[in-house]
Design a protein around this motif. Structure first.
Motif, PDB file in Angstrom:
ATOM      1  N   GLY A 276      24.518  68.870  42.061  1.00  0.00           N
ATOM      2  CA  GLY A 276      23.932  68.143  43.177  1.00  0.00           C
ATOM      3  C   GLY A 276      25.012  67.556  44.071  1.00  0.00           C
ATOM      4  N   ASN A 277      24.599  66.577  44.859  1.00  0.00           N
ATOM      5  CA  ASN A 277      25.507  65.914  45.787  1.00  0.00           C
ATOM      6  C   ASN A 277      25.754  64.481  45.353  1.00  0.00           C
ATOM      7  OD1 ASN A 277      25.460  68.245  47.382  1.00  0.00           O
ATOM      8  ND2 ASN A 277      23.707  67.491  48.581  1.00  0.00           N
ATOM      9  N   ARG A 278      26.946  64.007  45.638  1.00  0.00           N
ATOM     10  CA  ARG A 278      27.299  62.630  45.292  1.00  0.00           C
ATOM     11  C   ARG A 278      28.114  62.016  46.424  1.00  0.00           C
ATOM     12  NH1 ARG A 278      32.291  60.633  42.058  1.00  0.00           N
ATOM     13  NH2 ARG A 278      31.847  58.414  41.807  1.00  0.00           N
ATOM     14  N   PHE A 279      27.674  60.852  46.896  1.00  0.00           N
ATOM     15  CA  PHE A 279      28.431  60.070  47.864  1.00  0.00           C
ATOM     16  C   PHE A 279      28.819  58.759  47.205  1.00  0.00           C
ATOM     17  CE2 PHE A 279      28.409  56.610  51.006  1.00  0.00           C
ATOM     18  CZ  PHE A 279      29.477  57.028  51.802  1.00  0.00           C
ATOM     19  N   TYR A 280      30.067  58.384  47.353  1.00  0.00           N
ATOM     20  CA  TYR A 280      30.517  57.123  46.768  1.00  0.00           C
ATOM     21  C   TYR A 280      31.421  56.406  47.761  1.00  0.00           C
ATOM     22  CZ  TYR A 280      34.541  60.138  45.710  1.00  0.00           C
ATOM     23  OH  TYR A 280      35.583  61.015  45.799  1.00  0.00           O
ATOM     24  N   THR A 281      31.337  55.089  47.733  1.00  0.00           N
ATOM     25  CA  THR A 281      32.149  54.295  48.643  1.00  0.00           C
ATOM     26  C   THR A 281      32.362  52.915  48.047  1.00  0.00           C
ATOM     27  OG1 THR A 281      32.358  53.542  50.941  1.00  0.00           O
ATOM     28  CG2 THR A 281      30.175  53.377  49.939  1.00  0.00           C
ATOM     29  N   GLY A 282      33.372  52.242  48.536  1.00  0.00           N
ATOM     30  CA  GLY A 282      33.644  50.899  48.034  1.00  0.00           C
ATOM     31  C   GLY A 282      34.771  50.246  48.811  1.00  0.00           C
ATOM     32  N   ALA A 283      34.852  48.947  48.672  1.00  0.00           N
ATOM     33  CA  ALA A 283      35.915  48.168  49.311  1.00  0.00           C
ATOM     34  C   ALA A 283      36.317  47.046  48.367  1.00  0.00           C
ATOM     35  CB  ALA A 283      35.460  47.603  50.653  1.00  0.00           C
ATOM     36  N   GLY A 284      37.591  46.701  48.389  1.00  0.00           N
ATOM     37  CA  GLY A 284      38.060  45.676  47.475  1.00  0.00           C
ATOM     38  C   GLY A 284      39.330  45.010  47.948  1.00  0.00           C
ATOM     39  N   ALA A 285      39.838  44.129  47.107  1.00  0.00           N
ATOM     40  CA  ALA A 285      41.036  43.368  47.448  1.00  0.00           C
ATOM     41  C   ALA A 285      41.890  43.146  46.211  1.00  0.00           C
ATOM     42  CB  ALA A 285      40.649  42.020  48.066  1.00  0.00           C
ATOM     43  N   TYR A 286      43.198  43.120  46.411  1.00  0.00           N
ATOM     44  CA  TYR A 286      44.164  42.731  45.391  1.00  0.00           C
ATOM     45  C   TYR A 286      44.807  41.416  45.820  1.00  0.00           C
ATOM     46  CZ  TYR A 286      44.013  47.593  43.710  1.00  0.00           C
ATOM     47  OH  TYR A 286      43.622  48.810  43.229  1.00  0.00           O
ATOM     48  N   TRP A 287      45.016  40.561  44.837  1.00  0.00           N
ATOM     49  CA  TRP A 287      45.741  39.301  45.079  1.00  0.00           C
ATOM     50  C   TRP A 287      46.824  39.187  44.032  1.00  0.00           C
ATOM     51  CZ3 TRP A 287      44.446  34.133  42.583  1.00  0.00           C
ATOM     52  CH2 TRP A 287      45.319  33.139  43.050  1.00  0.00           C
ATOM     53  N   TYR A 288      48.055  38.891  44.486  1.00  0.00           N
ATOM     54  CA  TYR A 288      49.206  38.741  43.600  1.00  0.00           C
ATOM     55  C   TYR A 288      49.624  37.270  43.603  1.00  0.00           C
ATOM     56  CZ  TYR A 288      49.252  43.777  44.459  1.00  0.00           C
ATOM     57  OH  TYR A 288      48.905  45.098  44.578  1.00  0.00           O
ATOM     58  N   PRO A 289      49.179  36.502  42.617  1.00  0.00           N
ATOM     59  CA  PRO A 289      49.357  35.045  42.669  1.00  0.00           C
ATOM     60  C   PRO A 289      50.752  34.549  42.296  1.00  0.00           C
ATOM     61  CG  PRO A 289      48.165  35.648  40.684  1.00  0.00           C
ATOM     62  CD  PRO A 289      48.342  36.909  41.473  1.00  0.00           C
ATOM     63  N   LEU A 290      51.581  35.354  41.612  1.00  0.00           N
ATOM     64  CA  LEU A 290      52.897  34.873  41.205  1.00  0.00           C
ATOM     65  C   LEU A 290      53.825  34.751  42.409  1.00  0.00           C
ATOM     66  CD1 LEU A 290      53.468  36.815  37.861  1.00  0.00           C
ATOM     67  CD2 LEU A 290      52.422  34.576  38.247  1.00  0.00           C
ATOM     68  N   ARG A 291      54.713  33.792  42.340  1.00  0.00           N
ATOM     69  CA  ARG A 291      55.531  33.446  43.505  1.00  0.00           C
ATOM     70  C   ARG A 291      56.537  34.533  43.869  1.00  0.00           C
ATOM     71  NH1 ARG A 291      58.409  27.708  43.405  1.00  0.00           N
ATOM     72  NH2 ARG A 291      56.178  27.153  43.496  1.00  0.00           N
ATOM     73  N   ASP A 292      57.243  35.073  42.891  1.00  0.00           N
ATOM     74  CA  ASP A 292      58.399  35.925  43.182  1.00  0.00           C
ATOM     75  C   ASP A 292      58.180  37.411  42.935  1.00  0.00           C
ATOM     76  OD1 ASP A 292      59.898  33.638  43.851  1.00  0.00           O
ATOM     77  OD2 ASP A 292      60.379  33.300  41.728  1.00  0.00           O
ATOM     78  N   ASN A 293      57.011  37.827  42.449  1.00  0.00           N
ATOM     79  CA  ASN A 293      56.796  39.239  42.157  1.00  0.00           C
ATOM     80  C   ASN A 293      55.312  39.567  42.202  1.00  0.00           C
ATOM     81  OD1 ASN A 293      55.604  38.750  39.420  1.00  0.00           O
ATOM     82  ND2 ASN A 293      57.671  37.989  38.981  1.00  0.00           N
ATOM     83  N   GLN A 294      55.002  40.837  41.965  1.00  0.00           N
ATOM     84  CA  GLN A 294      53.618  41.312  41.945  1.00  0.00           C
ATOM     85  C   GLN A 294      53.206  41.779  40.547  1.00  0.00           C
ATOM     86  OE1 GLN A 294      53.409  44.320  45.046  1.00  0.00           O
ATOM     87  NE2 GLN A 294      53.022  42.782  46.612  1.00  0.00           N
ATOM     88  N   ASP A 295      53.807  41.179  39.532  1.00  0.00           N
ATOM     89  CA  ASP A 295      53.521  41.592  38.160  1.00  0.00           C
ATOM     90  C   ASP A 295      52.079  41.291  37.750  1.00  0.00           C
ATOM     91  OD1 ASP A 295      56.106  42.415  38.014  1.00  0.00           O
ATOM     92  OD2 ASP A 295      56.826  40.732  36.807  1.00  0.00           O
ATOM     93  N   LEU A 296      51.511  40.211  38.274  1.00  0.00           N
ATOM     94  CA  LEU A 296      50.122  39.863  37.989  1.00  0.00           C
ATOM     95  C   LEU A 296      49.261  40.205  39.195  1.00  0.00           C
ATOM     96  CD1 LEU A 296      47.937  38.557  36.190  1.00  0.00           C
ATOM     97  CD2 LEU A 296      48.554  36.351  37.214  1.00  0.00           C
ATOM     98  N   ARG A 297      48.209  40.988  38.941  1.00  0.00           N
ATOM     99  CA  ARG A 297      47.314  41.403  40.027  1.00  0.00           C
ATOM    100  C   ARG A 297      45.881  41.030  39.687  1.00  0.00           C
ATOM    101  NH1 ARG A 297      47.325  47.523  40.635  1.00  0.00           N
ATOM    102  NH2 ARG A 297      45.761  47.395  38.964  1.00  0.00           N
ATOM    103  N   VAL A 298      45.201  40.398  40.611  1.00  0.00           N
ATOM    104  CA  VAL A 298      43.785  40.070  40.491  1.00  0.00           C
ATOM    105  C   VAL A 298      43.031  40.986  41.446  1.00  0.00           C
ATOM    106  CG1 VAL A 298      42.025  38.285  40.691  1.00  0.00           C
ATOM    107  CG2 VAL A 298      44.356  37.674  39.970  1.00  0.00           C
ATOM    108  N   HIS A 299      41.951  41.615  40.965  1.00  0.00           N
ATOM    109  CA  HIS A 299      41.219  42.517  41.855  1.00  0.00           C
ATOM    110  C   HIS A 299      39.729  42.200  41.871  1.00  0.00           C
ATOM    111  CE1 HIS A 299      40.291  45.019  38.196  1.00  0.00           C
ATOM    112  NE2 HIS A 299      39.167  45.186  38.847  1.00  0.00           N
ATOM    113  N   ALA A 300      39.123  42.540  42.988  1.00  0.00           N
ATOM    114  CA  ALA A 300      37.667  42.472  43.152  1.00  0.00           C
ATOM    115  C   ALA A 300      37.237  43.700  43.940  1.00  0.00           C
ATOM    116  CB  ALA A 300      37.258  41.200  43.871  1.00  0.00           C
ATOM    117  N   LEU A 301      36.123  44.313  43.529  1.00  0.00           N
ATOM    118  CA  LEU A 301      35.667  45.545  44.147  1.00  0.00           C
ATOM    119  C   LEU A 301      34.145  45.557  44.212  1.00  0.00           C
ATOM    120  CD1 LEU A 301      36.108  48.605  45.024  1.00  0.00           C
ATOM    121  CD2 LEU A 301      35.874  49.149  42.590  1.00  0.00           C
ATOM    122  N   ALA A 302      33.623  45.991  45.348  1.00  0.00           N
ATOM    123  CA  ALA A 302      32.190  46.253  45.497  1.00  0.00           C
ATOM    124  C   ALA A 302      32.030  47.735  45.833  1.00  0.00           C
ATOM    125  CB  ALA A 302      31.585  45.397  46.598  1.00  0.00           C
TER     126      ALA A 302
END
Length: 326
Positions: A276-302
């Motif tokens: 059959g057919n499949r359509f998929y879509t989504g949008a999200g965000a990454y947040w890197y809360p540590l001061r000096d690097n991006q080792d920790l990543r927080v994500h949210a996706l819809a």
């Protein structure tokens, strides 16, 4: 299979003792915690699971000037319950399902030419397949990414230039219809892939042609960095019974935040992949809360998937810890 896996480990150990040139080894430890609430439009009910919660390790290095190794593992499978983890180890020596060994291989290289032996992913030529699992979101990935067992045992020969901007490779591997790797004497039961890639200054291209359990399948990927803060990527697959394409855009207004959106369409007449057919879509965000690097990543996706008739959400944390082993 056990003999091959033991050979990879012992080769690294003996080479590390014998080689006189400088060797390096790094260990990347990546725990990922995720929660996925979803609403079924058919059943009119909510469900919540642990998504792609897992614990990954990546052990990579070189032994002298001509030998390198790479091991990638995920130690937990928690989509429905922590009991799923048992299947990872129960299926260690199978090719038709996922297990805790994502890849385990060694490479010998001379003058740009290389020979790679062991387990790795089948190099379908898209950036979606090329990405680490912990950097992916299955809700907005293709059916090929979700349903095809890409991690397979085999061998690869190829060439790469000194800057590693160009690569050409031929690989022969086990395939997902085998219960056990190398469990068939028929050449038709294996997967064969010709892969190539090239990086320009701001544009990257990759493509592949494969013969596998899906028949003949071609794949191509394009990634364009318009600036340090904006990029777009396009992936596509095409075969007689399955095909699809996806477009992704990423905006990074700062080194602390990244926004992304993706949309794709799959069409199939293949019981292994999609009917059959499949359509998929989504949008999200990454947040890197540590001061000096991006080792920790927080994500949210819809996201929304027309085939499953299910809007979904994903919230999680991913932490990357780099360790120098030797």
């Amino acid at each position: 299979m056990f003999v091959l896996f033991a050979f990879l480990l012992l080769s690294c150990a003996f080479l590390a003792q014998d080689v006189k040139a400088q060797s390096e080894g790094t260990l990347l430890v990546v725990p990922r915690l995720e929660v996925e609430p979803a609403y079924s439009l058919d059943g009119h009910c909510w469900s919540v699971d642990l998504g792609t919660t897992s614990f990954y390790t990546f052990f990579d290095g070189n032994i002298g000037d001509h030998f390198s190794f790479s091991f990638g593992n995920h130690w937990l499978a928690c989509s429905d319950s922590f009991g799923d983890t048992k299947d990872l180890y129960r299926h260690t020596w199978r090719a038709d399902v996922n297990n805790w060994v994502d890849w385990a291989n060694i490479t010998v290289n001379f003058g740009g030419f290389f020979l790679n032996l062991g387990k790795d992913y089948i190099h379908f030529g898209t950036y979606e397949i090329d990405a680490y699992d912990h950097d992916s979101h299955w809700q907005i990935n293709s059916t090929l990414w979700s349903n095809y067992q890409v991690y397979q045992w085999g061998g690869r020969v190829g060439w790469t230039d000194e800057e590693e901007t160009t690569k050409v490779m031929l690989e022969v591997t086990s395939d997902q219809l085998m219960e056990k790797p190398f469990g068939s004497r028929s050449a038709d039961d294996y997967a064969y892939t010709l892969f190539g890639m090239h990086d320009f200054d701001n544009v990257s291209l990759m493509a592949s042609a494969s013969h596998c359990s899906l028949g003949l399948i071609g794949a191509a990927g394009l990634n364009i960095n318009f600036s340090d803060s904006f990029s777009m990527g396009l992936d596509g697959y095409f075969s007689k019974t399955y095909g699809g394409a996806a477009l992704k855009a990423t905006v990074s207004p700062s080194d602390k935040i990244a926004l992304f959106a993706k949309a794709g369409f799959d069409k199939g007449e293949n019981e292994l992949m999609l009917e059959g057919n499949r359509f998929y879509t989504g949008a999200g965000a990454y947040w890197y809360p540590l001061r000096d690097n991006q080792d920790l990543r927080v994500h949210a996706l819809a996201s929304f998937d027309s085939y499953e008739q299910m809007p979904g959400f994903s919230f999680g944390l991913t932490y990357a810890l780099n360790l120098n082993v030797f």
